[in-house]
Design a protein around this motif. Structure first.
Motif, PDB file in Angstrom:
ATOM      1  N   VAL A   1      -0.419   4.610  -9.751  1.00  0.00           N
ATOM      2  CA  VAL A   1      -1.232   3.438  -9.441  1.00  0.00           C
ATOM      3  C   VAL A   1      -1.022   2.434 -10.565  1.00  0.00           C
ATOM      4  O   VAL A   1      -1.254   2.742 -11.732  1.00  0.00           O
ATOM      5  CB  VAL A   1      -2.726   3.801  -9.287  1.00  0.00           C
ATOM      6  CG1 VAL A   1      -3.568   2.550  -9.097  1.00  0.00           C
ATOM      7  CG2 VAL A   1      -2.924   4.767  -8.132  1.00  0.00           C
TER       8      VAL A   1
ATOM      9  N   ARG B   1      -5.270  -1.057  -9.585  1.00  0.00           N
ATOM     10  CA  ARG B   1      -6.315  -0.380  -8.809  1.00  0.00           C
ATOM     11  C   ARG B   1      -6.820  -1.236  -7.662  1.00  0.00           C
ATOM     12  O   ARG B   1      -6.969  -0.758  -6.529  1.00  0.00           O
ATOM     13  CB  ARG B   1      -7.460   0.011  -9.742  1.00  0.00           C
ATOM     14  CG  ARG B   1      -8.564   0.797  -9.086  1.00  0.00           C
ATOM     15  CD  ARG B   1      -9.647   1.182 -10.112  1.00  0.00           C
ATOM     16  NE  ARG B   1     -10.697   1.947  -9.509  1.00  0.00           N
ATOM     17  CZ  ARG B   1     -11.721   1.426  -8.842  1.00  0.00           C
ATOM     18  NH1 ARG B   1     -11.830   0.127  -8.699  1.00  0.00           N
ATOM     19  NH2 ARG B   1     -12.640   2.218  -8.318  1.00  0.00           N
TER      20      ARG B   1
ATOM     21  N   GLU C   1      -5.389  -3.715  -6.045  1.00  0.00           N
ATOM     22  CA  GLU C   1      -4.366  -3.849  -4.996  1.00  0.00           C
ATOM     23  C   GLU C   1      -4.262  -2.581  -4.175  1.00  0.00           C
ATOM     24  O   GLU C   1      -4.182  -2.623  -2.949  1.00  0.00           O
ATOM     25  CB  GLU C   1      -3.004  -4.197  -5.603  1.00  0.00           C
ATOM     26  CG  GLU C   1      -2.848  -5.631  -6.008  1.00  0.00           C
ATOM     27  CD  GLU C   1      -2.687  -6.572  -4.832  1.00  0.00           C
ATOM     28  OE1 GLU C   1      -2.266  -6.154  -3.731  1.00  0.00           O
ATOM     29  OE2 GLU C   1      -2.984  -7.758  -5.016  1.00  0.00           O
ATOM     30  N   TYR C   2      -4.233  -1.426  -4.853  1.00  0.00           N
ATOM     31  CA  TYR C   2      -4.095  -0.190  -4.091  1.00  0.00           C
ATOM     32  C   TYR C   2      -5.342   0.101  -3.262  1.00  0.00           C
ATOM     33  O   TYR C   2      -5.244   0.606  -2.149  1.00  0.00           O
ATOM     34  CB  TYR C   2      -3.714   1.010  -4.965  1.00  0.00           C
ATOM     35  CG  TYR C   2      -3.219   2.116  -4.071  1.00  0.00           C
ATOM     36  CD1 TYR C   2      -1.939   2.045  -3.526  1.00  0.00           C
ATOM     37  CD2 TYR C   2      -4.036   3.162  -3.691  1.00  0.00           C
ATOM     38  CE1 TYR C   2      -1.490   3.004  -2.626  1.00  0.00           C
ATOM     39  CE2 TYR C   2      -3.593   4.127  -2.802  1.00  0.00           C
ATOM     40  CZ  TYR C   2      -2.327   4.038  -2.279  1.00  0.00           C
ATOM     41  OH  TYR C   2      -1.892   4.978  -1.382  1.00  0.00           O
TER      42      TYR C   2
ATOM     43  N   TYR D   1      -5.055  -1.732  -0.095  1.00  0.00           N
ATOM     44  CA  TYR D   1      -4.143  -1.030   0.817  1.00  0.00           C
ATOM     45  C   TYR D   1      -4.844   0.178   1.443  1.00  0.00           C
ATOM     46  O   TYR D   1      -4.831   0.359   2.661  1.00  0.00           O
ATOM     47  CB  TYR D   1      -2.887  -0.586   0.069  1.00  0.00           C
ATOM     48  CG  TYR D   1      -1.961   0.244   0.915  1.00  0.00           C
ATOM     49  CD1 TYR D   1      -1.192  -0.342   1.912  1.00  0.00           C
ATOM     50  CD2 TYR D   1      -1.862   1.616   0.725  1.00  0.00           C
ATOM     51  CE1 TYR D   1      -0.355   0.426   2.709  1.00  0.00           C
ATOM     52  CE2 TYR D   1      -1.019   2.388   1.512  1.00  0.00           C
ATOM     53  CZ  TYR D   1      -0.267   1.786   2.496  1.00  0.00           C
ATOM     54  OH  TYR D   1       0.556   2.542   3.284  1.00  0.00           O
ATOM     55  N   SER D   2      -5.469   1.011   0.619  1.00  0.00           N
ATOM     56  CA  SER D   2      -6.022   2.268   1.122  1.00  0.00           C
ATOM     57  C   SER D   2      -7.202   2.067   2.069  1.00  0.00           C
ATOM     58  O   SER D   2      -7.425   2.889   2.952  1.00  0.00           O
ATOM     59  CB  SER D   2      -6.412   3.187  -0.036  1.00  0.00           C
ATOM     60  OG  SER D   2      -7.464   2.630  -0.787  1.00  0.00           O
TER      61      SER D   2
ATOM     62  N   SER E   1      -5.132   1.359   5.330  1.00  0.00           N
ATOM     63  CA  SER E   1      -3.919   2.101   5.680  1.00  0.00           C
ATOM     64  C   SER E   1      -4.171   3.321   6.562  1.00  0.00           C
ATOM     65  O   SER E   1      -3.374   3.598   7.461  1.00  0.00           O
ATOM     66  CB  SER E   1      -3.147   2.504   4.428  1.00  0.00           C
ATOM     67  OG  SER E   1      -3.900   3.393   3.632  1.00  0.00           O
TER      68      SER E   1
ATOM     69  N   HIS F   1       0.136  -4.931  -0.534  1.00  0.00           N
ATOM     70  CA  HIS F   1      -0.887  -4.290  -1.374  1.00  0.00           C
ATOM     71  C   HIS F   1      -0.388  -2.954  -1.906  1.00  0.00           C
ATOM     72  O   HIS F   1      -0.635  -2.605  -3.061  1.00  0.00           O
ATOM     73  CB  HIS F   1      -2.189  -4.089  -0.594  1.00  0.00           C
ATOM     74  CG  HIS F   1      -2.902  -5.343  -0.267  1.00  0.00           C
ATOM     75  ND1 HIS F   1      -3.378  -6.200  -1.227  1.00  0.00           N
ATOM     76  CD2 HIS F   1      -3.219  -5.908   0.934  1.00  0.00           C
ATOM     77  CE1 HIS F   1      -3.968  -7.222  -0.651  1.00  0.00           C
ATOM     78  NE2 HIS F   1      -3.876  -7.075   0.666  1.00  0.00           N
ATOM     79  N   ARG F   2       0.330  -2.183  -1.068  1.00  0.00           N
ATOM     80  CA  ARG F   2       0.922  -0.919  -1.529  1.00  0.00           C
ATOM     81  C   ARG F   2       1.985  -1.197  -2.580  1.00  0.00           C
ATOM     82  O   ARG F   2       2.022  -0.552  -3.631  1.00  0.00           O
ATOM     83  CB  ARG F   2       1.539  -0.152  -0.351  1.00  0.00           C
ATOM     84  CG  ARG F   2       2.291   1.112  -0.769  1.00  0.00           C
ATOM     85  CD  ARG F   2       2.904   1.848   0.416  1.00  0.00           C
ATOM     86  NE  ARG F   2       3.542   1.000   1.382  1.00  0.00           N
ATOM     87  CZ  ARG F   2       4.763   0.462   1.259  1.00  0.00           C
ATOM     88  NH1 ARG F   2       5.472   0.691   0.155  1.00  0.00           N
ATOM     89  NH2 ARG F   2       5.275  -0.287   2.201  1.00  0.00           N
TER      90      ARG F   2
ATOM     91  N   GLY G   1       0.324  -2.526  -5.742  1.00  0.00           N
ATOM     92  CA  GLY G   1      -0.652  -1.615  -6.320  1.00  0.00           C
ATOM     93  C   GLY G   1      -0.066  -0.349  -6.902  1.00  0.00           C
ATOM     94  O   GLY G   1      -0.789   0.454  -7.493  1.00  0.00           O
ATOM     95  N   THR G   2       1.249  -0.160  -6.721  1.00  0.00           N
ATOM     96  CA  THR G   2       1.885   1.074  -7.185  1.00  0.00           C
ATOM     97  C   THR G   2       3.113   0.764  -8.029  1.00  0.00           C
ATOM     98  O   THR G   2       3.632  -0.350  -8.026  1.00  0.00           O
ATOM     99  CB  THR G   2       2.327   1.946  -5.996  1.00  0.00           C
ATOM    100  OG1 THR G   2       3.315   1.245  -5.244  1.00  0.00           O
ATOM    101  CG2 THR G   2       1.149   2.308  -5.104  1.00  0.00           C
TER     102      THR G   2
ATOM    103  N   TYR H   1       7.536   4.157  -7.101  1.00  0.00           N
ATOM    104  CA  TYR H   1       7.289   4.685  -5.754  1.00  0.00           C
ATOM    105  C   TYR H   1       8.495   5.449  -5.228  1.00  0.00           C
ATOM    106  O   TYR H   1       9.619   4.969  -5.280  1.00  0.00           O
ATOM    107  CB  TYR H   1       6.978   3.531  -4.800  1.00  0.00           C
ATOM    108  CG  TYR H   1       6.057   3.941  -3.665  1.00  0.00           C
ATOM    109  CD1 TYR H   1       4.719   3.621  -3.701  1.00  0.00           C
ATOM    110  CD2 TYR H   1       6.527   4.669  -2.578  1.00  0.00           C
ATOM    111  CE1 TYR H   1       3.856   3.997  -2.682  1.00  0.00           C
ATOM    112  CE2 TYR H   1       5.674   5.053  -1.558  1.00  0.00           C
ATOM    113  CZ  TYR H   1       4.347   4.708  -1.622  1.00  0.00           C
ATOM    114  OH  TYR H   1       3.493   5.099  -0.615  1.00  0.00           O
TER     115      TYR H   1
END
Length: 113
Positions: free
Chosen positions: A18, A21, A23-24, A27-28, A31, A88-89, A92-93, A96
């Motif tokens: 991550v 935070r 941004e992720y 996404y979550s 998602s 966002h994924r 936020g990461t 990957y």
């Protein structure tokens, strides 16, 4: 090379850290609903514990998603309606890894001569 079964379920292995935070989280929050709508199902979530063997750089997060087919995965990845979700994924990461694996009932197809 061993023969791999034709179209069917596939597993997407997601390994990442991550990086942002907020941004992720953006996404979550959306998602899981979108993954489900496109034929996917989260089957495992994990937090890195330790490196036992291997040469992959550890990532803190593991997510394993089962997809109905490679086409279902592609429909999620490529759906223009999700153009605002995937950034966002991505933002936020970091580090990957996103690999697809064909579903096998056993390892015999990989062990054929």
């Amino acid at each position: 090379m061993a023969e791999i079964p034709g179209p069917g379920k596939v597993y997407a292995l997601n390994l990442f850290d991550v990086a942002d935070r907020a941004e992720y989280l953006a996404y979550s929050r959306r998602s899981v609903k979108e993954v489900t709508a496109h034929g996917g199902r989260v089957v495992a979530l994990g937090k890195f514990r330790e490196s036992v063997t291997g040469d992959i750089t550890p990532r803190r997060v593991l997510i394993l998603v089962e997809w109905d087919s490679p086409e279902a995965f592609a429909s999620y990845r490529d759906d223009p309606e999700l153009a605002t979700l995937h950034p966002h994924r991505e933002n936020g990461t970091s580090a990957y890894v996103w690999h697809l694996f064909d579903r096998l009932d056993d390892l015999r197809p990989l062990l054929k001569d």
